[in-house]
Design a protein around this motif. Structure first.
Motif, PDB file in Angstrom:
ATOM      1  N   GLY A 174       0.939  -1.215  -0.496  1.00 12.47           N
ATOM      2  CA  GLY A 174       0.287   0.194   0.245  1.00 12.47           C
ATOM      3  C   GLY A 174       0.927   0.800   0.061  1.00 12.47           C
ATOM      4  N   ARG A 183       0.016   2.922  -8.612  1.00 15.66           N
ATOM      5  CA  ARG A 183      -1.306   3.617  -8.806  1.00 15.66           C
ATOM      6  C   ARG A 183      -1.296   4.467  -9.699  1.00 15.66           C
ATOM      7  NH1 ARG A 183      -1.821   4.823  -3.971  1.00 15.66           N
ATOM      8  NH2 ARG A 183       0.099   3.249  -2.928  1.00 15.66           N
ATOM      9  N   ALA A 188      -5.141   8.702  -7.960  1.00 17.92           N
ATOM     10  CA  ALA A 188      -5.712   7.170  -7.318  1.00 17.92           C
ATOM     11  C   ALA A 188      -5.435   7.454  -5.610  1.00 17.92           C
ATOM     12  CB  ALA A 188      -5.665   5.911  -7.605  1.00 17.92           C
ATOM     13  N   GLY A 229      -2.936   3.553  -0.374  1.00 13.35           N
ATOM     14  CA  GLY A 229      -2.773   2.952   0.094  1.00 13.35           C
ATOM     15  C   GLY A 229      -3.525   1.939  -0.645  1.00 13.35           C
ATOM     16  N   THR A 230      -4.099   0.436  -0.436  1.00 15.66           N
ATOM     17  CA  THR A 230      -3.894  -0.483  -0.818  1.00 15.66           C
ATOM     18  C   THR A 230      -5.016  -0.138  -2.319  1.00 15.66           C
ATOM     19  OG1 THR A 230      -4.915  -2.000   0.616  1.00 15.66           O
ATOM     20  CG2 THR A 230      -3.142  -2.437   0.587  1.00 15.66           C
ATOM     21  N   ARG A 231      -6.620   0.476  -1.423  1.00 14.92           N
ATOM     22  CA  ARG A 231      -7.022   0.621  -2.363  1.00 14.92           C
ATOM     23  C   ARG A 231      -6.126   1.511  -3.595  1.00 14.92           C
ATOM     24  NH1 ARG A 231     -10.904   4.373  -0.722  1.00 14.92           N
ATOM     25  NH2 ARG A 231      -9.601   5.052   0.758  1.00 14.92           N
ATOM     26  N   GLY A 232      -5.580   2.148  -3.816  1.00  6.84           N
ATOM     27  CA  GLY A 232      -5.333   2.416  -4.949  1.00  6.84           C
ATOM     28  C   GLY A 232      -4.611   2.241  -6.029  1.00  6.84           C
ATOM     29  N   ASP A 279      -9.376  -0.289  -9.649  1.00 10.30           N
ATOM     30  CA  ASP A 279      -9.642  -0.264  -7.995  1.00 10.30           C
ATOM     31  C   ASP A 279      -9.394  -1.736  -7.754  1.00 10.30           C
ATOM     32  OD1 ASP A 279     -12.251  -1.778  -8.923  1.00 10.30           O
ATOM     33  OD2 ASP A 279     -13.792  -0.393  -8.532  1.00 10.30           O
ATOM     34  N   ASP A 280      -9.715  -2.615  -8.577  1.00  7.24           N
ATOM     35  CA  ASP A 280      -9.750  -4.172  -8.398  1.00  7.24           C
ATOM     36  C   ASP A 280      -7.558  -4.875  -8.505  1.00  7.24           C
ATOM     37  OD1 ASP A 280     -10.544  -5.969  -6.494  1.00  7.24           O
ATOM     38  OD2 ASP A 280     -11.432  -7.757  -8.891  1.00  7.24           O
ATOM     39  N   PHE A 294      -5.288  -4.836  -6.350  1.00  5.13           N
ATOM     40  CA  PHE A 294      -4.626  -5.289  -5.270  1.00  5.13           C
ATOM     41  C   PHE A 294      -5.146  -6.791  -4.864  1.00  5.13           C
ATOM     42  CE2 PHE A 294      -4.524  -6.379  -0.820  1.00  5.13           C
ATOM     43  CZ  PHE A 294      -2.612  -6.273  -0.170  1.00  5.13           C
ATOM     44  N   ARG A 295      -6.116  -7.100  -4.634  1.00  7.94           N
ATOM     45  CA  ARG A 295      -7.030  -8.982  -4.493  1.00  7.94           C
ATOM     46  C   ARG A 295      -6.468  -9.017  -6.102  1.00  7.94           C
ATOM     47  NH1 ARG A 295     -10.792  -5.321  -2.655  1.00  7.94           N
ATOM     48  NH2 ARG A 295     -11.296  -4.702  -5.010  1.00  7.94           N
TER      49      ARG A 295
END
Length: 453
Positions: free
Chosen positions: A112, A147, A151, A154-157, A203-204, A206-207
Motif C-alpha cells: 500500500g 498507482r 488514485a 493505500g492498497t485501495r489505490g 480498483d481491484d 490489489f486483490r
C-alpha cells in the motif's frame, strides 16, 4: 555447485545473459508442460523440479503459472488472446515467461505504500518509478502493481498492469547478488514510461495481485517440500553407506534420531501441502464452498510460513548427517538446497507478514472454528487462535506460534492413518506442551517406527 550457479546471469548492455547450461535445464523443465498443467499435476511436476533446488527455473515457472491464472480469470478477451498463448508454449525457445513486480524500496511487504505511478496515455497507460526486487528480470511479460494517477493512498489505490518487455520503456539497473537462487536473474528495474495494460478493473488491482501471490505461496510450499524430500534422500543414503568406528553411521542413535526428524518433517510438509493442493484444485474447478474459500485463504499463507521454515531446518539437519562433506559444493546438492531454502523463506511474504495476514483473515471470515475443525486441531489450539484474533496486542506477539500449531495439527491429522509414527513424532515435537525426549520412555521406539515406515 550447479553449472548455472558457477556462471550466474550477467547484465550486458542492459540485457540479461545466461550460461548455456541454464537454457539446457529450461528446455527440460518447459517440455513437461508444467506451466499449463492442472493443479495436482502441476504440483507433482514442481515437486520434482524443486528437488534440484530453484535452479533458475522454479521461480519462472511459478511466476508464469500465476500470470496464466490471472489472465484466465481477470483479463479482457483482447488481453488474454494476445498474452496467454505464448505463456503456455512448451517449447522453451519459443515460450514467453512471466514475472510479478510488486516490491519497492521504501515499501517492502507494505504494498500500500508503493509509489510507482501509472499515467493514462490514450488507450494505454505509462508506468514511472522503481521496482526494487524483481525476480525473473529477464521475463517477457511483467505483472506490475502501480498507482493510477490521482488514485487514493493505500492498497485501495493500487492497480494491476501487464507490460510486454518487447515494448521497452524500462531499464534493468542492476542484478542482485543473492545468497541463494543464484542462477535466477533478480534485479532492480526502473520504469521510464513503459506501455502498460490494466489487468482487470483498476480498483481491484490489489486483490488481483494477491491472487497471483497466492499461487506463488502455494507453489513455494510445494517447492519447500521438494527440497526436503531431496535432503531426506541424500542424508538417508549417505548414512546407510558411510562407515565410522566400525559401523555404518545410520546405526548410531543420534544419527537415527536426526533421520527420524527429517523424515517426519518431510512427510508433514508433503501432507499439509497436498491438502492445500486439493483446495486449489477445487477452487479451479468451481466446486469450492464458501468454507473452502475461507480455509484456502488461511491455509495458503499459514502453510507457506511453516513449510519454508521447516525446509531450512531439514536441509541443515541433512548437512549435519554428512558432516564436513555436507558443506562441499561438488559432493552433494545440499549446500545449494540450503541457500535456496533460506530464500524460499522470504519469497512472497516474510513469516511475520504472512502470520499477521492469517490473523486478519481469521477475523474477517470469522473462521477460527472452521479452521480448527478442518485442521483436526485440539480445543487448545483453537483457543490460542481465538485469543490471538480477539486480543490484538497478545496476538501481535504470540499469534505466529498459534499459526504454526494450526498447520502442525493439520499435518498430524493428515498423517495419522497413513504414517502414524511420523504423525506422533510431529505431535510430540510441536503440539505437546513441555514434552522432553529424555523423559519419554517410548521415544527410542518412536524413532525406530518413524524410520521403518
Amino acid at each position: 555447485m550447479a553449472e548455472s550457479e558457477r556462471r550466474p546471469p550477467r547484465l550486458v548492455d542492459g540485457r540479461v545473459e545466461f550460461d548455456e547450461a541454464y537454457h539446457r535445464a529450461g528446455r527440460a523443465v518447459w517440455a513437461t508442460g508444467i506451466v499449463g498443467a492442472l493443479p495436482v499435476e502441476q504440483a507433482a511436476l514442481f515437486h520434482e523440479v524443486a528437488q534440484a533446488g530453484e535452479g533458475g527455473h522454479a521461480c519462472p515457472v511459478v511466476c508464469t503459472a500465476g500470470l496464466v491464472r490471472a489472465l484466465r480469470a481477470r483479463a479482457s478477451d483482447e488481453l488474454r488472446e494476445r498474452f496467454l498463448p505464448p505463456l503456455l508454449e512448451t517449447d522453451y525457445d519459443r515460450a514467453q515467461r512471466g514475472a510479478q513486480f510488486l516490491t519497492e524500496r521504501h515499501g517492502g511487504s507494505d504494498v500500500g505504500a508503493n509509489r510507482v505511478e501509472a499515467v493514462p496515455d490514450g488507450d494505454t497507460w505509462r508506468l514511472y518509478g522503481e521496482k526494487w526486487f524483481c525476480s525473473v528480470a529477464d521475463a517477457d511479460q511483467f505483472l506490475v502493481t502501480a498507482r493510477p494517477h490521482g488514485a487514493p493512498e493505500g492498497t485501495r489505490g493500487i492497480g494491476c498492469f501487464l507490460v510486454a518487455s518487447v515494448d521497452g520503456g524500462f531499464r534493468i539497473r542492476k542484478l542482485k547478488d543473492k545468497l541463494g537462487t543464484r542462477a535466477l536473474a533478480t534485479g532492480e528495474i526502473e520504469f521510464e514510461g513503459a506501455a502498460a495494460y490494466p489487468l482487470g478493473p483498476l480498483d481491484d488491482g490489489f486483490r488481483i495481485a494477491v491472487s497471483v501471490l497466492n499461487t506463488s505461496r502455494w507453489l513455494n510450499a510445494v517447492g519447500s517440500s521438494g527440497l526436503m524430500r531431496r535432503a531426506w534422500r541424500v542424508a538417508s543414503e549417505f548414512a546407510a553407506e558411510r562407515k565410522a568406528f566400525g559401523q555404518v553411521i545410520a546405526e548410531f542413535p543420534l544419527v537415527r534420531e536426526n533421520l527420524a526428524v527429517i523424515t517426519a518433517e518431510t512427510e508433514g510438509a508433503a501432507a499439509s501441502t497436498a491438502a492445500l493442493t486439493e483446495l486449489v484444485d477445487r477452487l479451479d474447478r468451481g466446486e469450492a464452498s464458501d468454507e473452502d474459500v475461507a480455509w484456502h485463504r488461511v491455509l495458503v499463507n499459514a502453510n507457506k510460513f511453516v513449510t519454508s521454515q521447516a525446509a531450512t531446518k531439514v536441509v541443515q539437519r541433512a548437512i549435519e548427517t554428512l558432516g564436513g562433506n555436507g558443506t562441499i559444493e561438488d559432493f552433494s546438492p545440499l549446500p545449494r538446497l540450503y541457500r535456496d531454502a533460506i530464500v524460499f523463506e522470504s519469497w512472497e511474504g516474510t513469516h511475520n507478514v504472512l502470520c499477521a495476514q492469517v490473523l486478519r483473515d481469521l477475523s474477517r471470515f470469522d473462521a477460527v472454528d472452521l479452521v480448527t475443525a478442518r485442521a483436526g486441531a485440539s480445543a487448545q489450539v483453537g483457543a490460542g487462535l481465538r485469543r490471538a484474533v480477539h486480543d490484538p496486542e497478545w496476538g501481535a506477539l504470540h499469534g505466529r506460534r498459534q499459526v504454526d500449531r494450526l498447520v502442525r495439527s493439520l499435518q498430524v491429522s493428515a498423517l495419522r492413518e497413513s504414517d502414524p509414527a511420523s504423525a506422533k513424532l510431529l505431535e510430540r515435537r510441536h503440539l505437546t506442551p513441555g514434552w522432553q525426549p529424555d523423559a519419554d520412555p517410548d521415544y527410542r521406539d518412536l524413532i525406530e517406527r518413524t524410520l521403518s515406515k
